[in-house]
Design an enzyme around this catalytic site. Structure first.
Site, PDB file in Angstrom:
ATOM      1  N   ASP A 192      15.199 -69.692  78.857  1.00  0.00           N
ATOM      2  CA  ASP A 192      14.288 -70.831  78.794  1.00  0.00           C
ATOM      3  C   ASP A 192      13.173 -70.644  77.761  1.00  0.00           C
ATOM      4  OD1 ASP A 192      15.786 -71.628  80.952  1.00  0.00           O
ATOM      5  OD2 ASP A 192      14.089 -71.908  82.305  1.00  0.00           O
ATOM      6  N   ASP A 193      12.568 -71.775  77.390  1.00  0.00           N
ATOM      7  CA  ASP A 193      11.284 -71.861  76.672  1.00  0.00           C
ATOM      8  C   ASP A 193      11.358 -71.672  75.168  1.00  0.00           C
ATOM      9  OD1 ASP A 193      10.348 -72.183  79.211  1.00  0.00           O
ATOM     10  OD2 ASP A 193       9.145 -70.357  79.264  1.00  0.00           O
ATOM     11  N   HIS A 249      14.485 -78.701  78.365  1.00  0.00           N
ATOM     12  CA  HIS A 249      13.535 -78.057  79.274  1.00  0.00           C
ATOM     13  C   HIS A 249      12.163 -78.735  79.219  1.00  0.00           C
ATOM     14  CE1 HIS A 249      12.411 -74.960  82.020  1.00  0.00           C
ATOM     15  NE2 HIS A 249      11.665 -74.268  81.188  1.00  0.00           N
ATOM     16  N   HIS A 275       6.441 -78.592  79.626  1.00  0.00           N
ATOM     17  CA  HIS A 275       6.648 -77.593  80.678  1.00  0.00           C
ATOM     18  C   HIS A 275       5.729 -77.835  81.873  1.00  0.00           C
ATOM     19  CE1 HIS A 275       7.561 -73.658  82.502  1.00  0.00           C
ATOM     20  NE2 HIS A 275       8.609 -73.634  81.694  1.00  0.00           N
ATOM     21  N   TYR A 282       9.936 -74.465  86.255  1.00  0.00           N
ATOM     22  CA  TYR A 282       9.691 -73.829  87.562  1.00  0.00           C
ATOM     23  C   TYR A 282      10.742 -74.230  88.599  1.00  0.00           C
ATOM     24  CZ  TYR A 282       5.169 -74.002  85.162  1.00  0.00           C
ATOM     25  OH  TYR A 282       4.170 -73.942  84.218  1.00  0.00           O
ATOM     26  N   HIS A 313      13.978 -65.562  79.706  1.00  0.00           N
ATOM     27  CA  HIS A 313      13.222 -66.291  78.691  1.00  0.00           C
ATOM     28  C   HIS A 313      13.343 -65.595  77.340  1.00  0.00           C
ATOM     29  CE1 HIS A 313      11.461 -67.373  82.582  1.00  0.00           C
ATOM     30  NE2 HIS A 313      11.098 -68.517  82.028  1.00  0.00           N
TER      31      HIS A 313
END
Length: 356
Positions: A116-117, A166, A170, A207, A270
């Protein structure tokens, strides 16, 4: 000297904006600082974006479950429901509730690594490892990162990895209004499509925060939610709440349990930090020794060519199709918060030097 410091401070503030320090408004005023031929401006990275008027009609609010917009506490986390509260709307964050439409694990013996991210300047090292070892993985990208590092996203796509959305800023989606959720997903989708030419179907709520209201909006927009059932907690590395040795121990335990586990795994990792990438590279051979590494699409009974809204025969093909299995997991956070804090501290220090 003051002139030099002021110039340096201006540069730091600009860099801080790029890496996540966002204004209140998320209107499309930001022009990415790279040579990619963007067709339009975007919201500032990690700002809560404003919805385009034409996107409002994409969701029929009259059919969306009337789950309340959740409230966040002073620390930014959701306020916990009182003891004895009923889970009326299948909220994952509080009750670990999953619906059959949520992809949350793989069949027994299979494992899907997800990241992710990103993309980030640290991602390329992970991409190199995946390429050298002929491993395909699934990446859930943030819109603000996409417009900063389009070449990295293009590389992911060209090398056959799966790309999912995503969100843009966030945020905890159950704390956002219907229009904000639409904007989060559509702005990110737009950025991704301008880079790779297709729109992802897979999405991961930040999350893992999802309930039936969010699910319905996600479905109406043509997305499929993906959660996880194994968290490396690599996002805790930045705050020293965990360390590499602890994470490595957890990964080895997952591998050791491969035979006795009733389902396979989808792991949350991540690629936004150097430490996270190093952990990911060390984890992959351990997991590969115990599981068949898969793409999320395979764990969701999808062909790899069906993970984008635009059908194309040019996509790499997957092997077998399998059915999803749901399993509970833990919540996650984002190491971008620590990056933003560091930039802010640097800015404050320069201000002090400037005016002394």
């Amino acid at each position: 000297m003051k002139a030099f410091l002021l110039l340096t401070l201006t540069g730091l503030v600009a860099l801080d904006t790029v890496s996540g320090q966002a204004p209140v408004s998320g209107a499309p005023i930001y022009v990415p600082q790279n040579n990619f031929p963007w067709k339009n401006k975007f919201p500032t990275p990690l700002s809560v974006p404003e919805i385009k008027p034409e996107w409002i009609k994409l969701v029929d609010n009259s059919t969306v479950p009337q789950a309340p917009v959740n409230v966040k506490g002073p620390d930014g986390s959701l306020l916990v429901p009182p003891p004895g509260s009923n889970d009326t709307y299948c909220h994952w964050s509080f009750y670990q509730c999953l619906k059959p439409t949520d992809i949350a694990s793989c069949p027994k013996g299979d494992w899907a690594p997800t990241y992710d991210d990103g993309p980030s300047p640290f991602s390329a090292k992970l991409y190199d490892y995946l390429k050298e070892n002929n491993i395909k993985a699934t990446f859930f990208v943030i819109g603000g990162q996409v417009i900063q590092y389009p070449d990295l996203l293009k590389r992911l796509y060209n090398e056959g990895h799966e790309i999912g959305v995503h969100t843009w800023s966030h945020q905890l989606l159950t704390s956002q209004t219907n229009e904000q959720i639409i904007a989060e997903l559509k702005w990110t989708e737009l950025a991704v499509k301008q880079v790779i030419g297709v729109s992802p179907k897979l999405m991961r709520p930040p999350y893992g925060d999802i309930d039936d209201r969010v699910r319905d909006i996600v479905k109406q927009l043509g997305f499929i939610p993906v959660i996880w059932n194994h968290d490396t907690f690599d996002w805790k590395l930045a705050s020293a709440a965990t360390d590499a040795a602890t994470i490595e121990t957890s990964v080895k335990e997952w591998a050791a349990n491969a035979t006795s586990a009733t389902v396979g795994g989808i792991s949350l990792e991540h690629d936004i930090s150097e430490a996270g990438v190093e952990i990911a590279i060390k984890a992959l051979p351990v997991l590969k020794s115990a599981y068949n590494l898969k793409l999320v699409s395979e764990c969701g009974h999808m062909s790899h060519s069906d993970i984008y809204k635009e059908q194309t025969s040019q996509l790499p093909t997957s092997s077998s199709r399998v059915s999803p299995n749901a399993g509970p997991s833990s919540d996650a956070m984002d190491s971008l918060m620590f990056m933003r804090t560091g930039m802010m501290l640097a800015t404050i220090a320069l201000l002090v030097m400037l005016f002394l």
